[in-house]
Design a protein around this motif. Structure first.
Motif, short mmCIF file in Angstrom:
data_model
loop_
_atom_site.label_atom_id
_atom_site.label_comp_id
_atom_site.label_asym_id
_atom_site.label_seq_id
_atom_site.Cartn_x
_atom_site.Cartn_y
_atom_site.Cartn_z
N TYR A 285 63.71 20.02 -7.23
CA TYR A 285 63.07 19.09 -6.30
C TYR A 285 64.04 18.05 -5.75
N PHE A 286 65.02 17.67 -6.54
CA PHE A 286 66.05 16.76 -6.03
C PHE A 286 66.90 17.45 -4.98
N MET A 287 67.16 18.75 -5.15
CA MET A 287 67.90 19.49 -4.14
C MET A 287 67.10 19.55 -2.83
N LEU A 288 65.81 19.80 -2.94
CA LEU A 288 64.96 19.82 -1.74
C LEU A 288 64.92 18.45 -1.06
N MET A 289 64.79 17.39 -1.86
CA MET A 289 64.80 16.04 -1.29
C MET A 289 66.11 15.75 -0.58
N SER A 290 67.21 16.18 -1.18
CA SER A 290 68.52 15.95 -0.57
C SER A 290 68.63 16.68 0.76
N LEU A 291 68.21 17.93 0.80
CA LEU A 291 68.25 18.67 2.06
C LEU A 291 67.36 18.02 3.12
N PHE A 292 66.20 17.52 2.70
CA PHE A 292 65.30 16.84 3.63
C PHE A 292 65.93 15.55 4.15
N MET A 293 66.57 14.78 3.28
CA MET A 293 67.23 13.53 3.71
C MET A 293 68.40 13.82 4.65
N ILE A 294 69.15 14.86 4.37
CA ILE A 294 70.26 15.24 5.24
C ILE A 294 69.73 15.64 6.61
N TYR A 295 68.67 16.41 6.63
CA TYR A 295 68.07 16.82 7.90
C TYR A 295 67.56 15.60 8.68
N MET A 296 66.88 14.69 7.99
CA MET A 296 66.34 13.51 8.66
C MET A 296 67.47 12.65 9.24
N GLN A 297 68.57 12.55 8.53
CA GLN A 297 69.71 11.79 9.03
C GLN A 297 70.33 12.50 10.22
N TYR A 298 70.39 13.81 10.16
CA TYR A 298 71.00 14.60 11.23
C TYR A 298 70.21 14.48 12.54
N VAL A 299 68.89 14.48 12.46
CA VAL A 299 68.08 14.43 13.69
C VAL A 299 67.90 13.00 14.20
N GLY A 300 68.32 12.02 13.43
CA GLY A 300 68.33 10.66 13.95
C GLY A 300 67.33 9.69 13.36
N TYR A 301 66.57 10.11 12.36
CA TYR A 301 65.60 9.19 11.76
C TYR A 301 66.24 8.23 10.76
N ASP A 302 67.49 8.46 10.44
CA ASP A 302 68.24 7.57 9.55
C ASP A 302 69.52 7.16 10.28
N SER A 303 69.36 6.45 11.36
CA SER A 303 70.49 6.17 12.24
C SER A 303 71.52 5.23 11.63
N LYS A 304 71.13 4.46 10.63
CA LYS A 304 72.06 3.53 10.00
C LYS A 304 72.53 4.01 8.62
N ASN A 305 72.26 5.25 8.27
CA ASN A 305 72.65 5.87 7.00
C ASN A 305 72.07 5.17 5.78
N ILE A 306 70.91 4.58 5.92
CA ILE A 306 70.30 3.88 4.79
C ILE A 306 69.84 4.87 3.73
N MET A 307 69.12 5.90 4.12
CA MET A 307 68.63 6.89 3.16
C MET A 307 69.76 7.75 2.62
N LEU A 308 70.69 8.10 3.47
CA LEU A 308 71.74 9.04 3.06
C LEU A 308 72.76 8.39 2.13
N ILE A 309 73.19 7.19 2.43
CA ILE A 309 74.29 6.59 1.68
C ILE A 309 73.84 5.36 0.88
N HIS A 310 73.16 4.44 1.51
CA HIS A 310 72.90 3.15 0.87
C HIS A 310 71.88 3.20 -0.25
N LEU A 311 70.94 4.14 -0.25
CA LEU A 311 69.98 4.26 -1.35
C LEU A 311 70.46 5.21 -2.44
N ASN A 312 71.63 5.77 -2.30
CA ASN A 312 72.24 6.61 -3.30
C ASN A 312 73.28 5.75 -4.03
N PRO A 313 73.04 5.39 -5.29
CA PRO A 313 73.94 4.44 -5.97
C PRO A 313 75.40 4.87 -6.03
N ILE A 314 75.65 6.14 -6.23
CA ILE A 314 77.03 6.62 -6.32
C ILE A 314 77.72 6.52 -4.96
#
Length: 102
Positions: free
Chosen positions: A11-40
């Motif tokens: 399920y974490f793999m599915l969530m990651s793919l979903f977040m990557i897709y959302m960032q790619y299409v423009g719903y995460d234009s400031k990289n908040i979900m992709l980078i800033h909410l990922n602690p590492i």
């Protein structure tokens, strides 16, 4: 198949793919979900490693403020979410073993 569907890693793999897709299409234009909410990745973002390795990959055109992001950021996001899923699966296994002993 049942075991895979009960694992956090899947399920974490599915969530990651979903977040990557959302960032790619423009719903995460400031990289908040992709980078800033990922602690590492949030900590890696400001290091020399990110400047030299993560930003050096092939650029993917996406609908963000900068207009593109390196493919290595997507790979790093996917790998870190696999690690998070494995940690939760490990914790689940420990809790099950402790429950059986009692």
């Amino acid at each position: 198949m049942k075991k895979i569907l009960k694992s956090f890693t899947f399920y974490f793999m599915l969530m990651s793919l979903f977040m990557i897709y959302m960032q790619y299409v423009g719903y995460d234009s400031k990289n908040i979900m992709l980078i800033h909410l990922n602690p590492i990745l949030s900590k890696l973002q400001y290091t020399d490693f990110a400047e030299s390795v993560l930003n050096s990959g092939k650029l993917v055109n996406c609908r963000t403020i900068s207009g593109s992001i390196s493919i290595y950021w997507y790979i790093a996001h996917f790998i870190t979410f696999i690690i998070y899923g494995m940690i939760f699966d490990f914790i689940k296994t420990i809790i099950k073993r402790l429950a059986r002993q009692q």
